[in-house]
Scaffold this motif. Structure first.
Motif, PDB file in Angstrom:
ATOM      1  N   GLU A 198      -7.370 -12.891   4.886  1.00 31.95           N
ATOM      2  CA  GLU A 198      -7.224 -11.443   4.806  1.00 31.95           C
ATOM      3  C   GLU A 198      -5.845 -11.112   4.246  1.00 31.95           C
ATOM      4  O   GLU A 198      -4.983 -11.989   4.163  1.00 31.95           O
ATOM      5  CB  GLU A 198      -7.485 -10.796   6.166  1.00 31.95           C
ATOM      6  N   PRO A 199      -5.621  -9.868   3.858  1.00 29.74           N
ATOM      7  CA  PRO A 199      -4.344  -9.497   3.230  1.00 29.74           C
ATOM      8  C   PRO A 199      -3.098  -9.900   4.010  1.00 29.74           C
ATOM      9  O   PRO A 199      -2.155 -10.438   3.426  1.00 29.74           O
ATOM     10  CB  PRO A 199      -4.438  -7.978   3.091  1.00 29.74           C
ATOM     11  N   MET A 200      -3.083  -9.644   5.311  1.00 27.09           N
ATOM     12  CA  MET A 200      -1.875  -9.963   6.064  1.00 27.09           C
ATOM     13  C   MET A 200      -1.580 -11.461   6.018  1.00 27.09           C
ATOM     14  O   MET A 200      -0.430 -11.876   5.850  1.00 27.09           O
ATOM     15  CB  MET A 200      -1.964  -9.502   7.519  1.00 27.09           C
ATOM     16  N   LYS A 201      -2.595 -12.272   6.146  1.00 24.72           N
ATOM     17  CA  LYS A 201      -2.400 -13.721   6.105  1.00 24.72           C
ATOM     18  C   LYS A 201      -1.867 -14.148   4.739  1.00 24.72           C
ATOM     19  O   LYS A 201      -0.938 -14.957   4.657  1.00 24.72           O
ATOM     20  CB  LYS A 201      -3.706 -14.447   6.421  1.00 24.72           C
ATOM     21  N   LEU A 202      -2.423 -13.596   3.681  1.00 20.24           N
ATOM     22  CA  LEU A 202      -1.978 -13.953   2.334  1.00 20.24           C
ATOM     23  C   LEU A 202      -0.526 -13.532   2.098  1.00 20.24           C
ATOM     24  O   LEU A 202       0.270 -14.277   1.529  1.00 20.24           O
ATOM     25  CB  LEU A 202      -2.895 -13.322   1.292  1.00 20.24           C
ATOM     26  N   LEU A 203      -0.182 -12.335   2.553  1.00 25.26           N
ATOM     27  CA  LEU A 203       1.203 -11.859   2.423  1.00 25.26           C
ATOM     28  C   LEU A 203       2.177 -12.770   3.160  1.00 25.26           C
ATOM     29  O   LEU A 203       3.218 -13.157   2.621  1.00 25.26           O
ATOM     30  CB  LEU A 203       1.327 -10.441   2.994  1.00 25.26           C
ATOM     31  N   LYS A 204       1.837 -13.104   4.392  1.00 29.16           N
ATOM     32  CA  LYS A 204       2.749 -13.916   5.198  1.00 29.16           C
ATOM     33  C   LYS A 204       2.825 -15.343   4.668  1.00 29.16           C
ATOM     34  O   LYS A 204       3.913 -15.935   4.646  1.00 29.16           O
ATOM     35  CB  LYS A 204       2.344 -13.899   6.672  1.00 29.16           C
ATOM     36  N   LEU A 205       1.711 -15.919   4.229  1.00 31.29           N
ATOM     37  CA  LEU A 205       1.750 -17.265   3.649  1.00 31.29           C
ATOM     38  C   LEU A 205       2.660 -17.307   2.426  1.00 31.29           C
ATOM     39  O   LEU A 205       3.457 -18.239   2.257  1.00 31.29           O
ATOM     40  CB  LEU A 205       0.347 -17.718   3.250  1.00 31.29           C
ATOM     41  N   THR A 206       2.539 -16.293   1.586  1.00 27.90           N
ATOM     42  CA  THR A 206       3.355 -16.240   0.365  1.00 27.90           C
ATOM     43  C   THR A 206       4.826 -16.096   0.713  1.00 27.90           C
ATOM     44  O   THR A 206       5.684 -16.781   0.140  1.00 27.90           O
ATOM     45  CB  THR A 206       2.869 -15.096  -0.545  1.00 27.90           C
ATOM     46  N   TYR A 207       5.127 -15.259   1.681  1.00 32.56           N
ATOM     47  CA  TYR A 207       6.513 -15.093   2.139  1.00 32.56           C
ATOM     48  C   TYR A 207       7.047 -16.394   2.738  1.00 32.56           C
ATOM     49  O   TYR A 207       8.169 -16.820   2.439  1.00 32.56           O
ATOM     50  CB  TYR A 207       6.601 -13.954   3.166  1.00 32.56           C
ATOM     51  N   ILE A 208       6.275 -17.017   3.606  1.00 27.71           N
ATOM     52  CA  ILE A 208       6.707 -18.245   4.265  1.00 27.71           C
ATOM     53  C   ILE A 208       6.944 -19.352   3.238  1.00 27.71           C
ATOM     54  O   ILE A 208       7.929 -20.094   3.330  1.00 27.71           O
ATOM     55  CB  ILE A 208       5.688 -18.669   5.351  1.00 27.71           C
ATOM     56  N   TRP A 224       9.399  -4.291   6.724  1.00 31.22           N
ATOM     57  CA  TRP A 224       8.586  -3.164   7.170  1.00 31.22           C
ATOM     58  C   TRP A 224       8.373  -3.310   8.674  1.00 31.22           C
ATOM     59  O   TRP A 224       8.741  -4.312   9.276  1.00 31.22           O
ATOM     60  CB  TRP A 224       7.250  -3.131   6.446  1.00 31.22           C
ATOM     61  N   LYS A 225       7.748  -2.333   9.264  1.00 29.50           N
ATOM     62  CA  LYS A 225       7.571  -2.307  10.714  1.00 29.50           C
ATOM     63  C   LYS A 225       6.966  -3.599  11.260  1.00 29.50           C
ATOM     64  O   LYS A 225       7.391  -4.095  12.290  1.00 29.50           O
ATOM     65  CB  LYS A 225       6.692  -1.114  11.110  1.00 29.50           C
ATOM     66  N   PHE A 226       5.972  -4.157  10.590  1.00 29.25           N
ATOM     67  CA  PHE A 226       5.283  -5.334  11.110  1.00 29.25           C
ATOM     68  C   PHE A 226       5.699  -6.628  10.424  1.00 29.25           C
ATOM     69  O   PHE A 226       4.936  -7.571  10.348  1.00 29.25           O
ATOM     70  CB  PHE A 226       3.772  -5.133  11.046  1.00 29.25           C
ATOM     71  N   GLY A 227       6.926  -6.669   9.933  1.00 28.08           N
ATOM     72  CA  GLY A 227       7.444  -7.905   9.377  1.00 28.08           C
ATOM     73  C   GLY A 227       7.778  -7.806   7.909  1.00 28.08           C
ATOM     74  O   GLY A 227       7.733  -6.730   7.309  1.00 28.08           O
ATOM     75  N   PRO A 228       8.098  -8.956   7.312  1.00 27.86           N
ATOM     76  CA  PRO A 228       8.436  -8.979   5.891  1.00 27.86           C
ATOM     77  C   PRO A 228       7.200  -8.735   5.034  1.00 27.86           C
ATOM     78  O   PRO A 228       6.114  -9.229   5.344  1.00 27.86           O
ATOM     79  CB  PRO A 228       8.984 -10.392   5.678  1.00 27.86           C
ATOM     80  N   VAL A 229       7.377  -7.969   3.980  1.00 25.78           N
ATOM     81  CA  VAL A 229       6.266  -7.618   3.076  1.00 25.78           C
ATOM     82  C   VAL A 229       6.735  -7.777   1.636  1.00 25.78           C
ATOM     83  O   VAL A 229       7.867  -7.450   1.296  1.00 25.78           O
ATOM     84  CB  VAL A 229       5.806  -6.155   3.315  1.00 25.78           C
ATOM     85  N   ILE A 230       5.834  -8.285   0.815  1.00 22.92           N
ATOM     86  CA  ILE A 230       6.043  -8.333  -0.632  1.00 22.92           C
ATOM     87  C   ILE A 230       5.255  -7.140  -1.178  1.00 22.92           C
ATOM     88  O   ILE A 230       4.026  -7.210  -1.284  1.00 22.92           O
ATOM     89  CB  ILE A 230       5.536  -9.661  -1.225  1.00 22.92           C
ATOM     90  N   PRO A 231       5.919  -6.014  -1.452  1.00 18.84           N
ATOM     91  CA  PRO A 231       5.192  -4.797  -1.823  1.00 18.84           C
ATOM     92  C   PRO A 231       4.214  -4.980  -2.983  1.00 18.84           C
ATOM     93  O   PRO A 231       3.105  -4.420  -2.943  1.00 18.84           O
ATOM     94  CB  PRO A 231       6.300  -3.802  -2.177  1.00 18.84           C
ATOM     95  N   ASP A 232       4.591  -5.740  -4.007  1.00 20.05           N
ATOM     96  CA  ASP A 232       3.682  -5.933  -5.143  1.00 20.05           C
ATOM     97  C   ASP A 232       2.349  -6.529  -4.690  1.00 20.05           C
ATOM     98  O   ASP A 232       1.286  -6.096  -5.138  1.00 20.05           O
ATOM     99  CB  ASP A 232       4.315  -6.861  -6.194  1.00 20.05           C
ATOM    100  N   LEU A 233       2.402  -7.496  -3.803  1.00 25.56           N
ATOM    101  CA  LEU A 233       1.181  -8.142  -3.302  1.00 25.56           C
ATOM    102  C   LEU A 233       0.456  -7.230  -2.314  1.00 25.56           C
ATOM    103  O   LEU A 233      -0.772  -7.121  -2.347  1.00 25.56           O
ATOM    104  CB  LEU A 233       1.541  -9.481  -2.657  1.00 25.56           C
ATOM    105  N   TYR A 234       1.206  -6.559  -1.481  1.00 25.37           N
ATOM    106  CA  TYR A 234       0.603  -5.659  -0.494  1.00 25.37           C
ATOM    107  C   TYR A 234      -0.239  -4.573  -1.162  1.00 25.37           C
ATOM    108  O   TYR A 234      -1.371  -4.314  -0.751  1.00 25.37           O
ATOM    109  CB  TYR A 234       1.688  -5.012   0.374  1.00 25.37           C
ATOM    110  N   HIS A 235       0.300  -3.942  -2.185  1.00 21.48           N
ATOM    111  CA  HIS A 235      -0.395  -2.813  -2.805  1.00 21.48           C
ATOM    112  C   HIS A 235      -1.687  -3.230  -3.512  1.00 21.48           C
ATOM    113  O   HIS A 235      -2.601  -2.416  -3.652  1.00 21.48           O
ATOM    114  CB  HIS A 235       0.538  -2.063  -3.754  1.00 21.48           C
ATOM    115  N   ILE A 236      -1.780  -4.487  -3.904  1.00 21.97           N
ATOM    116  CA  ILE A 236      -3.010  -4.986  -4.525  1.00 21.97           C
ATOM    117  C   ILE A 236      -4.019  -5.425  -3.466  1.00 21.97           C
ATOM    118  O   ILE A 236      -5.224  -5.268  -3.641  1.00 21.97           O
ATOM    119  CB  ILE A 236      -2.691  -6.158  -5.491  1.00 21.97           C
ATOM    120  N   THR A 237      -3.545  -5.961  -2.348  1.00 22.92           N
ATOM    121  CA  THR A 237      -4.459  -6.521  -1.348  1.00 22.92           C
ATOM    122  C   THR A 237      -4.851  -5.563  -0.225  1.00 22.92           C
ATOM    123  O   THR A 237      -5.835  -5.811   0.468  1.00 22.92           O
ATOM    124  CB  THR A 237      -3.853  -7.789  -0.709  1.00 22.92           C
ATOM    125  N   LYS A 238      -4.126  -4.480  -0.046  1.00 28.08           N
ATOM    126  CA  LYS A 238      -4.393  -3.605   1.105  1.00 28.08           C
ATOM    127  C   LYS A 238      -5.812  -3.046   1.112  1.00 28.08           C
ATOM    128  O   LYS A 238      -6.371  -2.783   2.171  1.00 28.08           O
ATOM    129  CB  LYS A 238      -3.369  -2.468   1.176  1.00 28.08           C
TER     130      LYS A 238
END
Length: 159
Positions: free
Chosen positions: A23-33, A54-68
């Motif tokens: 899911e998006p959150m997992k993909l975001l966090k894996l990429t960050y890690i 962001w409130k719930f941890g580190p976010v890569i906005p470019d990836l977030y906006h595509i996966t949300k």
């Protein structure tokens, strides 16, 4: 250096091969890690995208906006693949595979928890405001400390 979609695509490739949903959150966090460990081991960024606290941890906005738009569903490989512009080197593929093998069992929520505990780069930067950048130096220092002192890891990141 790659963009976040190049790295995310590789994670989705491994997930697809193993029949694991991401899911998006997992993909975001894996990429960050992966970016963090790369900085820790090689002192070089893996991705060139901005990372924000962001409130719930580190976010890569470019990836977030595509996966949300996927919400809590599996991220579509083709959606990420079409935004990927670089082929990973063999060494980088192996590096991402190691990260995948060590973190694939965690949910997005588990990974989010790991990345925003006391002492993490997110914890050091987040002050309740939106769009606060987490610089690579802060991330690198944290992961170098994990490498040097794995027994002092209270976040579970070295799992």
């Amino acid at each position: 250096m790659y963009n976040c979609f190049d790295i995310a695509k590789q994670f989705l490739k491994y997930a697809k091969e193993e029949g694991i949903d991401v899911e998006p959150m997992k993909l975001l966090k894996l990429t960050y890690i992966a970016h963090g460990w790369h900085l820790g081991f090689y002192s070089k960024p893996l991705i060139n995208n901005t990372i924000e606290a962001w409130k719930f941890g580190p976010v890569i906005p470019d990836l977030y906006h595509i996966t949300k738009r996927f919400g809590f569903s599996n991220v579509d490989y083709d959606t990420i693949s079409m935004r990927s512009s670089n082929k990973l080197s063999e060494n980088e593929e192996k590096f991402i595979k190691v990260i995948w093998e060590n973190y694939k069992q965690f949910s997005g929520l588990d990974l989010s928890t790991k990345t925003h505990l006391k002492g993490t780069p997110w914890f050091e930067v987040y002050d309740g405001t939106f769009n606060k950048v987490i610089d690579n130096q802060t991330i690198e220092k944290y992961y170098k400390d994990l490498i040097a002192n794995p027994t002092n890891d209270t976040t579970g990141e070295s799992n």
